[in-house]
Design an enzyme around this catalytic site. Structure first.
Site, PDB file in Angstrom:
ATOM      1  N   ASP A 154       0.695  -1.214   0.011  1.00 50.02           N
ATOM      2  CA  ASP A 154      -0.015   0.194  -0.035  1.00 50.02           C
ATOM      3  C   ASP A 154       0.899   1.219  -0.035  1.00 50.02           C
ATOM      4  OD1 ASP A 154      -2.221  -1.515   0.022  1.00 50.02           O
ATOM      5  OD2 ASP A 154      -2.230  -1.853   2.502  1.00 50.02           O
ATOM      6  N   GLU A 155       1.998   1.180  -0.765  1.00 46.54           N
ATOM      7  CA  GLU A 155       2.794   2.583  -0.693  1.00 46.54           C
ATOM      8  C   GLU A 155       2.452   3.739  -1.640  1.00 46.54           C
ATOM      9  OE1 GLU A 155       3.787  -0.802  -1.071  1.00 46.54           O
ATOM     10  OE2 GLU A 155       5.131  -1.139   0.523  1.00 46.54           O
ATOM     11  N   GLY A 156       1.273   3.041  -2.521  1.00 45.26           N
ATOM     12  CA  GLY A 156       0.926   3.842  -3.571  1.00 45.26           C
ATOM     13  C   GLY A 156       1.414   3.305  -4.903  1.00 45.26           C
ATOM     14  N   HIS A 167      -5.061  -1.370  -5.663  1.00 48.02           N
ATOM     15  CA  HIS A 167      -4.016  -0.311  -6.200  1.00 48.02           C
ATOM     16  C   HIS A 167      -5.080   0.876  -6.419  1.00 48.02           C
ATOM     17  CE1 HIS A 167      -0.765  -3.384  -7.339  1.00 48.02           C
ATOM     18  NE2 HIS A 167      -1.122  -3.281  -5.955  1.00 48.02           N
ATOM     19  N   THR A 224      -8.679  -3.104  -0.189  1.00 49.79           N
ATOM     20  CA  THR A 224      -9.287  -4.391  -0.421  1.00 49.79           C
ATOM     21  C   THR A 224     -10.030  -4.998   0.789  1.00 49.79           C
ATOM     22  OG1 THR A 224      -7.413  -4.971  -1.881  1.00 49.79           O
ATOM     23  CG2 THR A 224      -8.878  -6.764  -0.806  1.00 49.79           C
ATOM     24  N   GLY A 252     -10.566  -2.972   3.729  1.00 53.28           N
ATOM     25  CA  GLY A 252     -10.954  -1.909   4.867  1.00 53.28           C
ATOM     26  C   GLY A 252     -10.599  -1.975   6.309  1.00 53.28           C
ATOM     27  N   ARG A 253      -9.709  -2.785   6.364  1.00 53.22           N
ATOM     28  CA  ARG A 253      -9.128  -2.952   7.802  1.00 53.22           C
ATOM     29  C   ARG A 253      -8.236  -1.695   8.169  1.00 53.22           C
ATOM     30  NH1 ARG A 253      -5.768  -8.862   7.419  1.00 53.22           N
ATOM     31  NH2 ARG A 253      -5.787  -7.884   5.509  1.00 53.22           N
TER      32      ARG A 253
END
Ligand code: GDP
Ligand code: IMO
Ligand code: MG
Length: 424
Positions: free
Chosen positions: A13-15, A41, A299, A301-302
């Site tokens: 999740d770095e972008g 992504h 993906t 929502g956590r």
């Protein structure tokens, strides 16, 4: 004219999606080389906001061909849903191809992923429950089903029988209803009809593009710290998100990859269990980063675990991937913080300090050693579009990260939209 890999340099999740979207315009091909719909992504551009799970983030550029590569595992239902959603938003998906050699994530893989996680109790990995582990396990055990099988009815039936026999043994063990082979075969036939036009043997296409000197972008899923071999095993995914695997998953020789861009957030986040030494738990810093950075899984929502920048992990990952450049994202999230910390070492139980990532049983016990850097509480980076626009404290922070990583920063992102990014 070159082949570039874009990979996650932390825990995911770095972008990566936004960087691929921004760089894809100059490409002939964008290829996802591993992972499945565990990916989320995010891409925000003129078409809207999208959370892509399987389709490469180059899809928004009409002239760019996109491939879901051989190293991926593909849930056909998710792929079809994603295509539909993109088409509904006015995105042309005619250039989306899928490798016939990529393995399929079957409905029983998803079910088993969830059941195995529950059965693991306290040692659960915290997977995305998308069936990734079970699908790659079947691939490794050579009982997996590949997308190309959908187009060959006799072959499909024989392969399905073998795969279902094993899956049903597992399902019965978990006291679940076994899969009905006839029903699944029907489902596979429908998927075959729906996907036939997109399924290709990618090698002739990719080989020709490569030999003609095309620009090719290889898009990684997740990140090196969750790599099956070099991540925090067993708290990892079941594929290799490192750049070394990119040519395998895409169908290129190893020397093809000339640039490797490591995407790194200006702080650290992770979802799922396992060691993350700079995790700030639920303290003020973590809350700040989570709320300002909107750190909730794309993906699942956590809420993501949040913490300070870990330069030891980055240096390890930079070596493993052979980074040629870094892309730093979410610098704007640090706007307003008076003090920043960078982890420069790990303290072991005996008091000694190490500068590398040890294996998980030791990694779980390390204490981060920090150096402090002044923030820029009265300034903002969000409107910066050149290096010179950044507050001096932000420049110093980034220069220090560059020095500790041993890799130059090339791209700096200060917002989620396509143009909220510049080169150093
Ligand atoms: P990926 O899985 O590596 O593609 O990353 P994700 O999409 O899961 O998570 C990145 C999140 O940060 C998304 O919500 C992006 O829209 C957002 N984002 C990306 N770059 C920036 C940035 O520079 N600043 C801010 N504020 N948000 C960003
Ligand atoms: P992108 O591509 C963040 C994590 C899960 C879990 C571990 C294994 O958007 O960066 P899996 O479902 O792969 O078996 O889960 O990996 N994980 C991710 N974390 N971003 C992702 O994808 C992830 N994909 C998997 O939380 O810890
Ligand atoms: Mg993500």
């Amino acid at each position: 004219m070159t082949v570039t890999a874009i990979v996650g340099a932390q825990w995911g999740d770095e972008g990566k999606g936004r960087i691929v979207d921004a760089l894809a315009e100059q490409m002939e091909w964008v290829i996802r080389f591993q992972g499945g719909d565990n990916a989320g992504h995010t891409v925000i551009n003129d078409h809207g906001e999208f959370k892509l799970h399987l389709i490469p983030s180059g899809i928004f550029h009409p002239g760019v061909k996109c491939l879901v590569g051989t190293g991926c595992v593909v849930n056909p239902a998710v792929l079809l849903e994603e295509l539909e959603a993109l088409e509904a938003a006015g995105v042309n998906t005619a250039n989306l191809f899928v490798s016939e050699r990529a393995h399929m994530v079957m409905p029983y893989h998803r079910l088993l992923d969830g059941l195995q996680e529950v059965a693991s109790g306290k040692s659960a990995i915290g997977t995305t429950k998308r069936g990734i582990g079970p699908a790659y396990s079947d691939k490794g055990a050579r009982r997996g089903l590949r997308l190309g099988d959908l187009l060959r009815p006799d072959w499909l039936e024989a392969r399905l029988d073998q795969a279902i026999e094993f899956a049903n043994r597992e399902l019965v063990h978990f006291q679940q209803t076994p899969v009905d082979p006839a029903q699944l075969l029907d489902q596979c036939r429908t998927w075959g009809e729906q996907l036939a036009a997109r399924l290709v043997d990618p090698l002739p296409l990719i080989r020709q593009a490569y030999e003609q000197g095309a620009n090719i972008l290889l898009e990684g899923q997740l990140a090196a710290m969750r790599d099956l071999d070099w991540g925090t095993y067993p708290y990892v995914t079941s594929s290799n998100p490192t750049a070394t695997f990119a040519p395998v998953g895409a169908g290129l020789p190893p020397q093809a990859v000339k640039r490797v861009i490591g995407v790194v957030k200006a702080y650290t986040t992770a979802v799922g269990a396992g060691p993350m030494p700079t995790d700030q738990g639920d303290n003020q810093t973590a809350k700040w980063l989570r709320e300002k950075g909107q750190e909730y899984g794309a993906t699942t929502g956590r809420p993501r675990r949040c913490g300070w920048f870990d330069a030891v992990a980055l240096n390890y990952v930079a070596y493993l991937n052979g980074f040629t450049d870094l892309a730093i994202t979410k610098l704007d999230v640090l706007d307003g913080l008076p003090e920043l910390k960078i982890c420069t070492g790990y303290r072991l139980g005996d008091g000694s300090i190490i500068q590398h990532v040890p294996d998980t049983p030791v990694y779980e016990t390390v204490e981060p050693v920090y150096e402090s850097w002044p923030g820029w509480p009265k300034n903002s980076t969000a409107a910066a579009r050149t290096w010179a626009d950044l507050p001096e404290a932000a420049q110093n922070y980034l220069n220090r990260i560059e020095e500790l990583a041993g890799v130059s920063i090339r791209y700096i992102s200060v917002g989620p939209k396509r143009d909220e990014m510049f080169t150093k």
